[in-house]
Design a protein around this motif. Structure first.
Motif, PDB file in Angstrom:
ATOM      1  N   PHE A   5       0.870  -1.172   0.000  1.00 30.49           N
ATOM      2  CA  PHE A   5       0.000   0.000   0.000  1.00 30.49           C
ATOM      3  C   PHE A   5       0.902   1.215   0.000  1.00 30.49           C
ATOM      4  CE2 PHE A   5      -2.572   3.381   1.819  1.00 30.49           C
ATOM      5  CZ  PHE A   5      -3.813   3.175   1.236  1.00 30.49           C
ATOM      6  N   ILE A  32      -4.086   7.177   7.801  1.00 34.06           N
ATOM      7  CA  ILE A  32      -4.328   6.159   6.772  1.00 34.06           C
ATOM      8  C   ILE A  32      -3.203   5.131   6.775  1.00 34.06           C
ATOM      9  CG2 ILE A  32      -4.538   5.741   4.279  1.00 34.06           C
ATOM     10  CD1 ILE A  32      -5.727   8.625   4.090  1.00 34.06           C
ATOM     11  N   ALA A  33      -1.961   5.611   6.819  1.00 29.27           N
ATOM     12  CA  ALA A  33      -0.815   4.692   6.791  1.00 29.27           C
ATOM     13  C   ALA A  33      -0.834   3.748   8.000  1.00 29.27           C
ATOM     14  CB  ALA A  33       0.489   5.491   6.763  1.00 29.27           C
ATOM     15  N   ARG A  36      -3.717   1.189   7.677  1.00 32.66           N
ATOM     16  CA  ARG A  36      -3.420   0.104   6.734  1.00 32.66           C
ATOM     17  C   ARG A  36      -2.383  -0.854   7.310  1.00 32.66           C
ATOM     18  NH1 ARG A  36      -7.839  -0.289   3.790  1.00 32.66           N
ATOM     19  NH2 ARG A  36      -8.247   1.534   2.471  1.00 32.66           N
ATOM     20  N   ARG A  37      -1.411  -0.317   8.049  1.00 27.14           N
ATOM     21  CA  ARG A  37      -0.450  -1.222   8.702  1.00 27.14           C
ATOM     22  C   ARG A  37      -1.154  -2.127   9.706  1.00 27.14           C
ATOM     23  NH1 ARG A  37       2.779   3.621   9.777  1.00 27.14           N
ATOM     24  NH2 ARG A  37       4.071   4.034   7.950  1.00 27.14           N
ATOM     25  N   GLN A  39      -3.941  -3.321   9.485  1.00 26.33           N
ATOM     26  CA  GLN A  39      -4.640  -4.374   8.740  1.00 26.33           C
ATOM     27  C   GLN A  39      -3.686  -5.398   8.155  1.00 26.33           C
ATOM     28  OE1 GLN A  39      -6.814  -1.863   5.884  1.00 26.33           O
ATOM     29  NE2 GLN A  39      -8.692  -2.566   6.873  1.00 26.33           N
ATOM     30  N   ARG A  41      -1.216  -4.546   6.033  1.00 26.54           N
ATOM     31  CA  ARG A  41      -0.689  -4.106   4.739  1.00 26.54           C
ATOM     32  C   ARG A  41       0.784  -3.695   4.875  1.00 26.54           C
ATOM     33  NH1 ARG A  41      -4.896  -2.590   1.125  1.00 26.54           N
ATOM     34  NH2 ARG A  41      -3.242  -2.446  -0.455  1.00 26.54           N
ATOM     35  N   VAL A  43       2.989  -1.071   4.119  1.00 25.39           N
ATOM     36  CA  VAL A  43       2.763   0.338   3.757  1.00 25.39           C
ATOM     37  C   VAL A  43       4.077   1.045   3.435  1.00 25.39           C
ATOM     38  CG1 VAL A  43       1.972   2.579   4.624  1.00 25.39           C
ATOM     39  CG2 VAL A  43       0.634   0.509   5.083  1.00 25.39           C
ATOM     40  N   ASP A 256      -1.415   3.741  -4.268  1.00 17.46           N
ATOM     41  CA  ASP A 256      -2.813   3.487  -3.919  1.00 17.46           C
ATOM     42  C   ASP A 256      -3.584   4.782  -3.749  1.00 17.46           C
ATOM     43  OD1 ASP A 256      -3.240   0.374  -3.154  1.00 17.46           O
ATOM     44  OD2 ASP A 256      -1.177   1.014  -2.777  1.00 17.46           O
ATOM     45  N   ASP A 398     -13.220   0.391  11.376  1.00 19.50           N
ATOM     46  CA  ASP A 398     -12.381  -0.146  10.304  1.00 19.50           C
ATOM     47  C   ASP A 398     -13.005   0.111   8.931  1.00 19.50           C
ATOM     48  OD1 ASP A 398     -10.593  -1.022  12.161  1.00 19.50           O
ATOM     49  OD2 ASP A 398     -11.096  -3.142  11.991  1.00 19.50           O
ATOM     50  N   GLY A 402     -11.552   2.726   6.100  1.00 21.78           N
ATOM     51  CA  GLY A 402     -11.260   2.221   4.762  1.00 21.78           C
ATOM     52  C   GLY A 402     -11.902   3.058   3.681  1.00 21.78           C
ATOM     53  N   TYR A 404     -12.174   6.393   4.114  1.00 20.38           N
ATOM     54  CA  TYR A 404     -11.655   7.717   4.430  1.00 20.38           C
ATOM     55  C   TYR A 404     -12.710   8.591   5.115  1.00 20.38           C
ATOM     56  CZ  TYR A 404      -8.261   5.802   1.252  1.00 20.38           C
ATOM     57  OH  TYR A 404      -7.361   4.951   0.651  1.00 20.38           O
TER      58      TYR A 404
END
Length: 502
Positions: A5, A32-33, A36-37, A39, A41, A43, A256, A398, A402, A404
């Motif tokens: 991501f 956001i970063a 995502r981490r 989750q 991802r 990043v 992304d 969550d 996702g 935003y």
């Protein structure tokens, strides 16, 4: 490693000190970063400074220094802002760095080899402050006879030799992109603006200047430096090693999300994809244009004197408190307003009085009445109901993050915090301590399980505070007693200093 991501902010123009708008974008991108981490991802997060152009050269000259020395000094302020605000970037890029010169010249060459560049003469209206050209029909004329850009900045008539990019060749490919990938520009209101602009017709774009030399030299072109936007936009691929097929490039491109302010959507959603199409480079997946942050409903400007130093805000109110307020108060994608009163009221009501107090009450009772040993959650219906409510709220957070929709996600999270406070008041463990110690332990075990889940969910927004809380709870795993808990969020006061900071 998880699924890649790649997120970027718009790089900040450092001709002045960072303001709250810069902080807002950096914090949102960091949320956001971190989300995502969380989750799983993998990043990659890039931010930085856009250091070339006439405006930087003029400001440096006014200060009696060379542009590079001025850029070094100012860029450092923006990196310090990110560090103080706990922004977890992987690279802080500067457009004055050698690898960026190489990448910018490489994309220029690729566009030239495609036949999309030609030498011509530019005559038109140019805004030094925006580093942008505008068509006559886009300008406004106040009563004093000056001409202003759509951003309200002065424009001047400019005539010089210039390289041009055949942007007109990309009108239909861009319109096709917007149809085939409706999520490319978000939110939808920004998408509609861009589509209307492109449908109105695209003229070829001037991409070099000869009137100054503070910029990336255009390949094989004496006295030409790249138009700052071609140079600036290229940073997103410089940071992954372009033009080399590096491991970073292969793993993380296409981006992304490019997270940017709504005032630069045109550059990112029209010029940038056209440049990439010309150079044969895959397009990013999304350009998200967030709204402005307004001071008491007014746009900030140096002339009005309401430009706010984000580090002063962070020092006065707390870094996590500021991060929480910005993500909670503003509907992301729209303009939002803030004031000292709004920060104090929101932080006190939700972090200090609600979440912080919940954690402090629960852990303090465990420390005092159970020798600091964390009990398991209860098995009664009301215990399970509370934990299900917390799980559902965190799941909604969550989902909303996702999308935003940060304020909506935190609204759901806050509902679960309120439910926990209602539960502790109803169960009254301070009374159970005397009448039913076993039930008291079950209630406290339920609460600590709920607090742990709530803290895990909100780490992306208030990382320092949430991780401190989680560390206290984790210290009790395995039957070890926890240390005496300390309050996370002291109540804020609306003082003269607080008013001055905001």
């Amino acid at each position: 490693m998880g699924e890649p991501f790649y997120i970027t902010t718009a790089i900040s123009y450092p001709n002045g000190k960072p303001h709250i708008g810069h902080a807002y974008e950096a914090i949102a991108a960091d949320v956001i970063a971190r989300f995502r981490r969380s989750q799983g991802r993998d990043v990659r997060f890039q931010t930085g400074t856009d250091e070339h152009g006439l405006k930087m050269a003029q400001t440096a000259r006014a200060e009696g220094v060379e542009p590079r020395a001025f850029a070094d000094k100012m860029s450092r302020l923006f990196q310090e802002m990110c560090d103080i605000l706990n922004v977890s970037y992987d690279r802080f890029i500067r457009t004055s760095q050698p690898d960026h010169y190489r990448a910018s010249q490489a994309i220029w060459t690729a566009m030239e080899e495609r036949g999309d560049l030609y030498l011509g003469r530019y005559e038109g209206w140019y805004s030094v402050r925006d580093e942008a050209y505008y068509e006559p029909e886009e300008l406004t004329e106040p009563e004093d006879g000056t001409k202003l850009s759509p951003q309200g900045t002065p424009v001047q008539w400019t005539v010089e030799e210039s390289w041009f990019f055949r942007l007109s060749n990309y009108q239909q490919p861009l319109l096709d992109l917007y149809v085939s990938n409706p999520d490319f520009i978000q939110p939808e209101s920004r998408r509609n603006e861009v589509v209307r602009f492109v449908e109105g017709g695209l003229k070829d774009l001037s991409i070099s200047r000869t009137s100054f030399d503070w910029g990336v030299p255009a390949p094989a072109s004496d006295n030409h430096v790249m138009y700052v936007w071609l140079d600036a936009l290229t940073n997103y691929i410089t940071g992954l090693g372009y033009p080399d097929k590096t491991e970073l490039w292969e793993r993380y491109w296409p981006a992304d999300i490019h997270l940017i302010g709504k005032d630069v959507v045109r550059f990112h959603a029209v010029y940038w994809p056209a440049f990439l199409m010309s150079a044969g480079i895959e397009l990013p997946k999304m350009v998200y244009g967030h709204g402005f942050l307004l001071s008491r409903g007014e746009k900030m400007s140096k002339s009005v004197g309401n430009v706010v130093d984000p580090l002063s805000l962070a020092e006065t109110f707390g870094v996590d408190q500021l991060r929480y307020f910005l993500m909670r108060e503003v509907t992301f994608g729209q303009d939002g307003s803030y004031s000292a009163e709004a920060i104090v009221n929101r932080v006190n009501a939700e972090l200090a009085n609600s979440f912080g107090n919940l954690a402090q009450r629960s852990l303090s009772m465990i420390f005092k009445n159970l020798d600091g040993v964390l009990p398991p959650p209860g098995e009664a219906a009301e215990d399970k109901e509370l934990l299900e409510r917390v799980a559902a709220a965190c799941s909604e957070l969550d989902q909303r993050f996702g999308e935003y929709a940060f304020s909506a996600g935190l609204e759901a999270w806050m509902g679960a915090v309120f439910a926990c406070n209602a539960y502790i008041d109803a169960q009254a463990p301070w009374t159970l301590r005397k009448t039913d110690p076993e039930r008291m332990a079950a209630v406290l075990g339920t609460l600590v399980a709920a607090v742990r889940r709530l803290a895990e969910a909100v780490v992306p927004v208030i990382p320092d505070s949430a991780e401190k809380l989680l560390a206290v709870i984790a210290s009790g795993d395995g039957g070890q007693p926890i240390a005496q808990p300390q309050p996370l969020f002291p109540r804020l006061e609306l003082s003269e200093d607080a008013e001055a900071a905001a």
